[in-house]
Design an enzyme around this catalytic site. Structure first.
Site, short mmCIF file in Angstrom:
data_model
loop_
_atom_site.label_atom_id
_atom_site.label_comp_id
_atom_site.label_asym_id
_atom_site.label_seq_id
_atom_site.Cartn_x
_atom_site.Cartn_y
_atom_site.Cartn_z
N MET A 33 -28.00 28.29 -0.48
CA MET A 33 -29.94 28.06 -1.49
C MET A 33 -29.04 26.58 -2.67
SD MET A 33 -31.73 31.96 -2.23
CE MET A 33 -31.08 32.14 -3.53
N LEU A 36 -26.22 23.50 -5.94
CA LEU A 36 -24.06 23.07 -5.92
C LEU A 36 -23.42 23.22 -7.19
CD1 LEU A 36 -24.52 21.33 -2.68
CD2 LEU A 36 -24.55 24.24 -2.93
N HIS A 37 -22.61 24.21 -7.34
CA HIS A 37 -21.45 24.37 -8.46
C HIS A 37 -20.04 24.82 -8.10
CE1 HIS A 37 -21.26 28.00 -8.21
NE2 HIS A 37 -22.52 28.80 -7.68
N GLY A 39 -18.15 26.92 -6.99
CA GLY A 39 -18.63 27.71 -6.78
C GLY A 39 -18.93 27.23 -5.24
N HIS A 40 -19.97 26.23 -4.71
CA HIS A 40 -19.71 26.59 -3.77
C HIS A 40 -19.28 25.16 -2.94
CE1 HIS A 40 -24.27 27.38 -5.37
NE2 HIS A 40 -24.38 27.52 -4.59
N GLN A 64 -35.99 37.03 0.80
CA GLN A 64 -34.96 37.13 0.48
C GLN A 64 -36.01 37.50 -1.40
OE1 GLN A 64 -31.74 34.61 1.01
NE2 GLN A 64 -31.37 35.16 -0.80
N LYS A 152 -18.18 36.20 -5.00
CA LYS A 152 -19.35 36.55 -6.48
C LYS A 152 -20.60 37.12 -5.46
CE LYS A 152 -22.62 35.38 -9.13
NZ LYS A 152 -23.39 35.37 -8.44
N MET A 187 -19.19 31.39 -12.02
CA MET A 187 -20.45 30.20 -11.98
C MET A 187 -21.56 30.85 -11.25
SD MET A 187 -18.25 26.61 -11.10
CE MET A 187 -16.92 26.35 -12.20
N SER A 188 -23.27 30.16 -11.34
CA SER A 188 -23.98 30.65 -10.85
C SER A 188 -25.25 29.46 -10.81
CB SER A 188 -24.89 31.91 -10.86
OG SER A 188 -25.93 32.39 -10.91
P1 AMP Z 1 -26.50 31.03 -3.52
O1 AMP Z 1 -26.23 29.58 -2.91
O2 AMP Z 1 -25.97 31.37 -4.62
O3 AMP Z 1 -26.68 31.65 -2.51
O4 AMP Z 1 -24.71 30.80 -2.20
C1 AMP Z 1 -24.16 30.63 -1.63
C2 AMP Z 1 -22.97 30.59 -1.04
O5 AMP Z 1 -22.34 30.65 -2.80
C3 AMP Z 1 -22.53 32.11 -1.32
O6 AMP Z 1 -21.79 32.99 -0.26
C4 AMP Z 1 -22.68 33.20 -2.76
O7 AMP Z 1 -21.49 34.02 -2.81
C5 AMP Z 1 -21.40 31.82 -2.91
N1 AMP Z 1 -21.53 31.42 -4.06
C6 AMP Z 1 -22.24 31.35 -5.47
N2 AMP Z 1 -21.35 31.19 -6.31
C7 AMP Z 1 -19.60 31.24 -5.99
C8 AMP Z 1 -18.89 31.67 -6.97
N3 AMP Z 1 -19.12 31.23 -8.16
N4 AMP Z 1 -17.35 31.04 -6.66
C9 AMP Z 1 -17.38 31.33 -4.97
N5 AMP Z 1 -18.45 31.78 -4.41
C10 AMP Z 1 -19.80 31.59 -5.23
#
Ligand code: AMP
Length: 286
Positions: A33, A36-37, A39-40, A64, A152, A187-188
């Protein structure tokens, strides 16, 4: 650095992917979404270990989010995202509009059971149906060999594994371990919402989760251990704990003690920010 190509429509995405296929390349999809950090970016790097090319999607998926949730103010930074994706070798950014994903008259939904039940499914009843819908669409649009998701969002990962199996979607779903800040906080994109004080308090979540996972691994009944952990979080200024639960690592069925691979999952609030995290719990042998 060459600018990252951006596909805005299903047709543009399919043309990009078709060109790669014609050249004999295998493909991994990383759905996100945005905002990005690291984790992404770990997901993109994993994608490039498994496949020749990676396409990342950035789409803040309205289906969602519940009406009172943060869809409108969810952080968005497409230029920043594109730069980060290019820097780790991503080959294509797919950034469709809401109208492209959900055109006039869209009326299809996916009903889930099993791993979608309980945990976040109980507190955010809209979420996994919306996630399942958008991920199914992305998989059918891009038709990748691999789809990469973060641990995560462990419940989401298990929902998607089950979904692709149940619907015979020909893709290998791959999970990547959670990338954390130096103090352990997962990370989030939503960590940006934390005040400085809340950010300092947030590190207690991972600390408590780690201690609790270690205690549970010994195989003692989970009830008392989880009660103690919740009291600790409450003392550390978590204003509300949605859940702290021990579940089977694959099915996510509740477990009373660790006798097979398990997962400890938590969702807790610091002020107006809801944090989620989870850890594996393997039974200690002997
Ligand atoms: P999001 O953009 O938050 O919906 O996340 C997109 C993807 O990145 C999803 O598969 C998340 O599980 C993954 N993701 C988000 N944060 C992390 C993190 N800290 N470590 C690993 N994967 C992550």
């Amino acid at each position: 650095m060459v600018a990252l190509p951006i596909a805005r429509s299903v047709a543009e995405l399919r043309a990009g992917v078709a060109a790669w296929r014609q050249a004999g390349a295998s493909i991994a999809l990383v759905p996100t979404m945005g905002a990005l950090h690291e984790g992404h970016l770990a997901l993109v790097r994993r994608g490039l270990e498994l496949a020749d090319r990676v396409v990342a999607s950035v789409f803040v998926n309205p289906t969602q989010f519940a009406p009172q949730e943060d869809f409108d103010r969810y952080p968005r930074d497409e230029a920043g995202d594109a730069g980060k994706l290019a820097s780790v070798g991503c080959g294509l950014l797919y950034a469709p509009t809401v109208g492209e994903m959900y055109p006039e008259g869209f009326c299809t939904a996916i009903t889930l059971g099993g791993p979608a039940e309980g945990l976040c499914g109980a507190f955010r009843p809209q979420m996994f149906g919306g996630v399942a819908l958008v991920v199914t669409k992305l998989l059918l649009q891009a038709q990748p060999d691999f789809a990469i998701f973060g641990e995560k969002d462990y419940q989401q990962l298990q929902v998607i594994r089950r979904l692709t199996r149940d619907l015979d979607i020909p893709v290998r779903v791959v999970g990547v371990p959670t990338v954390r800040e130096a103090d352990g906080l997962a990370m989030s994109s939503r960590n940006k919402y934390l005040t400085a004080e809340e950010r300092a308090d947030a590190s207690e979540l991972y600390r408590t989760l780690s201690e609790t996972a270690a205690a549970l691994a010994e195989g003692a009944p989970a009830g008392a251990i989880l009660e103690r952990a919740m009291a600790k979080l409450a003392a550390a200024r978590f204003s509300k704990i949605d859940y702290l639960e021990l579940r089977d690592a694959e099915t996510l069925l509740p477990l009373q003690r660790v006798s097979r691979p398990a997962r400890l999952l938590v969702a807790a609030w610091l002020g107006a920010v809801r944090l989620i995290d989870n850890l594996p719990v393997e039974p200690v042998l002997g």
